[in-house]
Motif scaffolding. Structure first.
Motif, PDB file in Angstrom:
ATOM      1  N   ASP A  45     -60.870 -22.678  17.389  1.00  0.00           N
ATOM      2  CA  ASP A  45     -60.250 -23.223  16.180  1.00  0.00           C
ATOM      3  C   ASP A  45     -60.194 -22.171  15.084  1.00  0.00           C
ATOM      4  O   ASP A  45     -59.181 -22.025  14.390  1.00  0.00           O
ATOM      5  CB  ASP A  45     -61.030 -24.442  15.684  1.00  0.00           C
ATOM      6  N   ALA A  46     -61.305 -21.437  14.899  1.00  0.00           N
ATOM      7  CA  ALA A  46     -61.344 -20.412  13.854  1.00  0.00           C
ATOM      8  C   ALA A  46     -60.368 -19.277  14.132  1.00  0.00           C
ATOM      9  O   ALA A  46     -59.944 -18.572  13.205  1.00  0.00           O
ATOM     10  CB  ALA A  46     -62.759 -19.853  13.723  1.00  0.00           C
ATOM     11  N   SER A  47     -59.982 -19.106  15.406  1.00  0.00           N
ATOM     12  CA  SER A  47     -59.053 -18.047  15.789  1.00  0.00           C
ATOM     13  C   SER A  47     -57.597 -18.480  15.727  1.00  0.00           C
ATOM     14  O   SER A  47     -56.704 -17.693  16.038  1.00  0.00           O
ATOM     15  CB  SER A  47     -59.374 -17.571  17.219  1.00  0.00           C
ATOM     16  N   GLY A  48     -57.362 -19.731  15.340  1.00  0.00           N
ATOM     17  CA  GLY A  48     -55.989 -20.226  15.278  1.00  0.00           C
ATOM     18  C   GLY A  48     -55.498 -20.815  16.578  1.00  0.00           C
ATOM     19  O   GLY A  48     -54.284 -20.897  16.813  1.00  0.00           O
ATOM     20  N   GLY A  49     -56.455 -21.243  17.454  1.00  0.00           N
ATOM     21  CA  GLY A  49     -56.079 -21.847  18.724  1.00  0.00           C
ATOM     22  C   GLY A  49     -55.593 -20.815  19.727  1.00  0.00           C
ATOM     23  O   GLY A  49     -55.639 -19.601  19.482  1.00  0.00           O
ATOM     24  N   PRO A  50     -55.111 -21.258  20.893  1.00  0.00           N
ATOM     25  CA  PRO A  50     -54.617 -20.313  21.902  1.00  0.00           C
ATOM     26  C   PRO A  50     -53.532 -19.385  21.373  1.00  0.00           C
ATOM     27  O   PRO A  50     -53.509 -18.193  21.718  1.00  0.00           O
ATOM     28  CB  PRO A  50     -54.072 -21.242  22.998  1.00  0.00           C
ATOM     29  N   ASP A  51     -52.644 -19.900  20.513  1.00  0.00           N
ATOM     30  CA  ASP A  51     -51.602 -19.043  19.958  1.00  0.00           C
ATOM     31  C   ASP A  51     -52.207 -17.924  19.111  1.00  0.00           C
ATOM     32  O   ASP A  51     -51.734 -16.780  19.137  1.00  0.00           O
ATOM     33  CB  ASP A  51     -50.634 -19.857  19.103  1.00  0.00           C
ATOM     34  N   GLY A  52     -53.264 -18.245  18.354  1.00  0.00           N
ATOM     35  CA  GLY A  52     -53.907 -17.227  17.535  1.00  0.00           C
ATOM     36  C   GLY A  52     -54.557 -16.147  18.372  1.00  0.00           C
ATOM     37  O   GLY A  52     -54.451 -14.948  18.059  1.00  0.00           O
ATOM     38  N   LEU A  53     -55.231 -16.550  19.457  1.00  0.00           N
ATOM     39  CA  LEU A  53     -55.858 -15.545  20.325  1.00  0.00           C
ATOM     40  C   LEU A  53     -54.798 -14.686  20.997  1.00  0.00           C
ATOM     41  O   LEU A  53     -54.936 -13.457  21.071  1.00  0.00           O
ATOM     42  CB  LEU A  53     -56.731 -16.221  21.383  1.00  0.00           C
ATOM     43  N   ASN A  54     -53.730 -15.314  21.489  1.00  0.00           N
ATOM     44  CA  ASN A  54     -52.674 -14.538  22.126  1.00  0.00           C
ATOM     45  C   ASN A  54     -52.016 -13.575  21.145  1.00  0.00           C
ATOM     46  O   ASN A  54     -51.669 -12.442  21.508  1.00  0.00           O
ATOM     47  CB  ASN A  54     -51.626 -15.468  22.741  1.00  0.00           C
ATOM     48  N   ALA A  55     -51.855 -13.998  19.896  1.00  0.00           N
ATOM     49  CA  ALA A  55     -51.293 -13.101  18.883  1.00  0.00           C
ATOM     50  C   ALA A  55     -52.220 -11.923  18.628  1.00  0.00           C
ATOM     51  O   ALA A  55     -51.779 -10.778  18.456  1.00  0.00           O
ATOM     52  CB  ALA A  55     -51.041 -13.875  17.587  1.00  0.00           C
ATOM     53  N   ALA A  56     -53.539 -12.195  18.608  1.00  0.00           N
ATOM     54  CA  ALA A  56     -54.500 -11.117  18.407  1.00  0.00           C
ATOM     55  C   ALA A  56     -54.468 -10.128  19.569  1.00  0.00           C
ATOM     56  O   ALA A  56     -54.490  -8.907  19.368  1.00  0.00           O
ATOM     57  CB  ALA A  56     -55.902 -11.688  18.233  1.00  0.00           C
ATOM     58  N   LEU A  57     -54.402 -10.656  20.791  1.00  0.00           N
ATOM     59  CA  LEU A  57     -54.344  -9.766  21.957  1.00  0.00           C
ATOM     60  C   LEU A  57     -53.062  -8.936  21.943  1.00  0.00           C
ATOM     61  O   LEU A  57     -53.081  -7.750  22.282  1.00  0.00           O
ATOM     62  CB  LEU A  57     -54.425 -10.591  23.242  1.00  0.00           C
ATOM     63  N   ALA A  58     -51.963  -9.549  21.537  1.00  0.00           N
ATOM     64  CA  ALA A  58     -50.705  -8.798  21.448  1.00  0.00           C
ATOM     65  C   ALA A  58     -50.807  -7.692  20.409  1.00  0.00           C
ATOM     66  O   ALA A  58     -50.222  -6.615  20.560  1.00  0.00           O
ATOM     67  CB  ALA A  58     -49.558  -9.742  21.113  1.00  0.00           C
ATOM     68  N   GLY A  59     -51.570  -7.960  19.331  1.00  0.00           N
ATOM     69  CA  GLY A  59     -51.691  -6.977  18.265  1.00  0.00           C
ATOM     70  C   GLY A  59     -52.437  -5.723  18.682  1.00  0.00           C
ATOM     71  O   GLY A  59     -52.056  -4.613  18.296  1.00  0.00           O
ATOM     72  N   VAL A  60     -53.507  -5.883  19.469  1.00  0.00           N
ATOM     73  CA  VAL A  60     -54.300  -4.709  19.866  1.00  0.00           C
ATOM     74  C   VAL A  60     -53.800  -4.079  21.157  1.00  0.00           C
ATOM     75  O   VAL A  60     -54.080  -2.915  21.447  1.00  0.00           O
ATOM     76  CB  VAL A  60     -55.791  -5.063  20.007  1.00  0.00           C
ATOM     77  N   GLY A  61     -53.053  -4.835  21.950  1.00  0.00           N
ATOM     78  CA  GLY A  61     -52.577  -4.302  23.221  1.00  0.00           C
ATOM     79  C   GLY A  61     -53.670  -4.329  24.278  1.00  0.00           C
ATOM     80  O   GLY A  61     -54.750  -4.892  24.082  1.00  0.00           O
ATOM     81  N   ARG A  62     -53.385  -3.705  25.393  1.00  0.00           N
ATOM     82  CA  ARG A  62     -54.363  -3.679  26.489  1.00  0.00           C
ATOM     83  C   ARG A  62     -55.619  -2.948  26.047  1.00  0.00           C
ATOM     84  O   ARG A  62     -55.559  -1.858  25.467  1.00  0.00           O
ATOM     85  CB  ARG A  62     -53.766  -2.986  27.714  1.00  0.00           C
ATOM     86  N   LEU A  63     -56.773  -3.558  26.334  1.00  0.00           N
ATOM     87  CA  LEU A  63     -58.062  -2.969  25.995  1.00  0.00           C
ATOM     88  C   LEU A  63     -58.650  -2.302  27.230  1.00  0.00           C
ATOM     89  O   LEU A  63     -58.795  -2.933  28.279  1.00  0.00           O
ATOM     90  CB  LEU A  63     -59.018  -4.050  25.480  1.00  0.00           C
ATOM     91  N   VAL A  64     -58.960  -1.025  27.095  1.00  0.00           N
ATOM     92  CA  VAL A  64     -59.495  -0.240  28.212  1.00  0.00           C
ATOM     93  C   VAL A  64     -60.953   0.068  27.928  1.00  0.00           C
ATOM     94  O   VAL A  64     -61.301   0.577  26.847  1.00  0.00           O
ATOM     95  CB  VAL A  64     -58.701   1.060  28.401  1.00  0.00           C
ATOM     96  N   ALA A  65     -61.817  -0.244  28.889  1.00  0.00           N
ATOM     97  CA  ALA A  65     -63.254  -0.103  28.680  1.00  0.00           C
ATOM     98  C   ALA A  65     -63.678   1.362  28.647  1.00  0.00           C
ATOM     99  O   ALA A  65     -63.164   2.199  29.393  1.00  0.00           O
ATOM    100  CB  ALA A  65     -64.015  -0.825  29.781  1.00  0.00           C
ATOM    101  N   GLY A  66     -64.633   1.637  27.776  1.00  0.00           N
ATOM    102  CA  GLY A  66     -65.300   2.927  27.731  1.00  0.00           C
ATOM    103  C   GLY A  66     -66.774   2.719  28.022  1.00  0.00           C
ATOM    104  O   GLY A  66     -67.145   2.048  28.988  1.00  0.00           O
ATOM    105  N   LYS A  67     -67.603   3.215  27.144  1.00  0.00           N
ATOM    106  CA  LYS A  67     -69.047   3.132  27.338  1.00  0.00           C
ATOM    107  C   LYS A  67     -69.550   1.711  27.117  1.00  0.00           C
ATOM    108  O   LYS A  67     -69.198   1.057  26.136  1.00  0.00           O
ATOM    109  CB  LYS A  67     -69.744   4.093  26.372  1.00  0.00           C
TER     110      LYS A  67
END
Length: 427
Positions: A45-67
């Protein structure tokens, strides 16, 4: 990291949920059911629901793991690379294995001087306002450091601080009570963020519960119910009682439903017709808009729309005064509502035992506002406002960088205290 799809999250560790998130970042947008099986309802809910999370993921793009930095069963941290920056990704899970805290912060130390804070602020854009202040026992805000601290900006859902203040003022004046029951009305429902729009009409909740929803998960339906119940005039009055410098800029006072009606329309005609009205005729226009069915915002507006004309407005100095006013009202329910969600700032509880938070955003607007009590009882406040009328800032990036700035500001305020001569005293 291994990509995972929706699965039963009941036994997931934080590391497994971090793995899922990294894999999911390459598959966004994710199905609603997959997100709901992974995130705790309050965080979603605090993230704006599924649409909010998807918008956030679209904003940062693919996340590649490091350390990989931390691998506890309930907490995992890793350095990750997004489209434009390197971040520290922190994932925490609750007892059911659902993600209940998710933070993506720049992988850089917090600024340790006001000069470095100014450098970080300059990276956020050209329309930035900021204030770091101490609220003195007499209620004055003494700004230790500011950037355009008196400049009015659109503030998004941070206007809900004034609705909370109007409710607390009504309680103080014996015109309302925190345990007073209010029924949900179909015609007062709004759109997410929030959850109360999903409750059946006629469901009753105490006013304190409406306040908790309004502040902790920015529930729009809770907000509009309180505005209607108290009256727009009471909220506008609260602007003045809290020392807002330009309350007229918020007249007539918008409900969230009215904002959606003006901005989610398929064309710009409705908003332009509203703006063409003399100010004294706009209140009637808002009442008419609020009688209409809610618009469909599954495809919300992606770019800024009239953020300098149709919004709620305040300056960082105004926000500091609002927090000072809420402190003066001194009611436990205020503290409860504002303390439920710090949006992942995670200040050291030993150093800052009480933290209040309210933020706000829409395309083109990102604002973050905090109050923190120090262990010795001082009240410190920060307010950050970023806006752009033509291009929507990257909300995730601004929020991550903004939290680093804010943490640094709180530590500077707490360490220096009265040793720092304020450069901007405000009554």
């Amino acid at each position: 990291m291994i990509e995972e799809t929706a699965a039963d999250a009941s036994s997931k560790t934080a590391t497994e949920q971090l793995d899922w998130l990294l894999g999911a970042s390459a598959r966004a947008p994710l199905p609603d059911n997959e997100i709901r099986q992974r995130l705790a309802p309050a965080l979603l809910d605090a993230s704006g629901g599924p649409d909010g999370l998807n918008a956030a993921l679209a904003g940062v793009g693919r996340l590649v793991a490091g350390k990989i930095l931390t691998t506890r069963s309930d907490l995992a941290q890793a350095e990750v690379r997004g489209r434009t920056a390197v971040y520290l990704l922190t994932v925490r899970v609750d007892g059911a294995g659902l993600v209940d805290n998710l933070r993506l912060t720049p992988d850089e130390g917090e600024p340790t001087s006001w000069t470095r804070i100014d450098t970080r602020l300059a990276e956020l854009g050209t329309r930035v306002s900021f204030a770091a202040a101490e609220i003195e026992p007499d209620g004055q805000c003494r700004i230790a450091h500011g950037l355009a601290a008196d400049t009015q900006r659109p503030i998004g859902s941070a206007f809900k601080l004034y609705v909370l203040g109007a409710l607390a003022q009504a309680v103080a004046e014996k015109r309302a009570a925190w345990d007073e029951e209010l029924a949900i009305r179909e015609d007062w429902k709004s759109l997410p963020s929030g959850t109360l729009q999903d409750r059946p009409a006629g469901t009753t909740l105490p006013l304190a519960a409406f306040a908790d929803h309004m502040i902790s998960i920015s529930d729009n339906t809770a907000t509009d119910h309180l505005i209607h119940h108290l009256g727009r005039e009471a909220v506008v009055r609260q602007l003045s009682l809290f020392g807002h410098r330009q309350p007229r800029e918020n007249v007539p006072f918008l409900t969230t439903k009215a904002l959606f009606q003006l901005k989610a329309a398929p064309d710009a005609a409705r908003a332009q017709q509203y703006l063409a009205l003399p100010r004294h005729e706009r209140a009637a226009a808002l009442r008419e808009l609020e009688r209409r069915p809610l618009p469909d915002v599954r495809k919300t507006w992606p770019q800024p729309k009239n953020i300098d004309q149709i919004e709620w407005f305040a300056s960082p100095a105004d926000i500091c005064h609002a927090y000072a006013g809420l402190l003066r009202l001194d009611q436990p329910e205020i503290h409860h509502a504002l303390s439920l969600n710090d949006d992942g700032l995670n200040l050291d509880a030993a150093q800052f035992p009480a933290v209040w938070y309210k933020g706000g955003s829409e395309p083109g607007v990102v604002t973050m506002h905090y109050l923190a009590r120090t262990a010795d009882g001082r009240a410190l406040a920060t307010s950050l406002m970023v806006s752009d009328p033509t291009t929507a800032p990257d909300t995730v990036d601004v929020a991550a960088k903004g939290q680093s700035i804010i943490r640094g500001a709180f530590h500077l305020l707490s360490h220096h205290g009265e040793d720092v001569a304020p450069d901007h005293p405000l009554a």
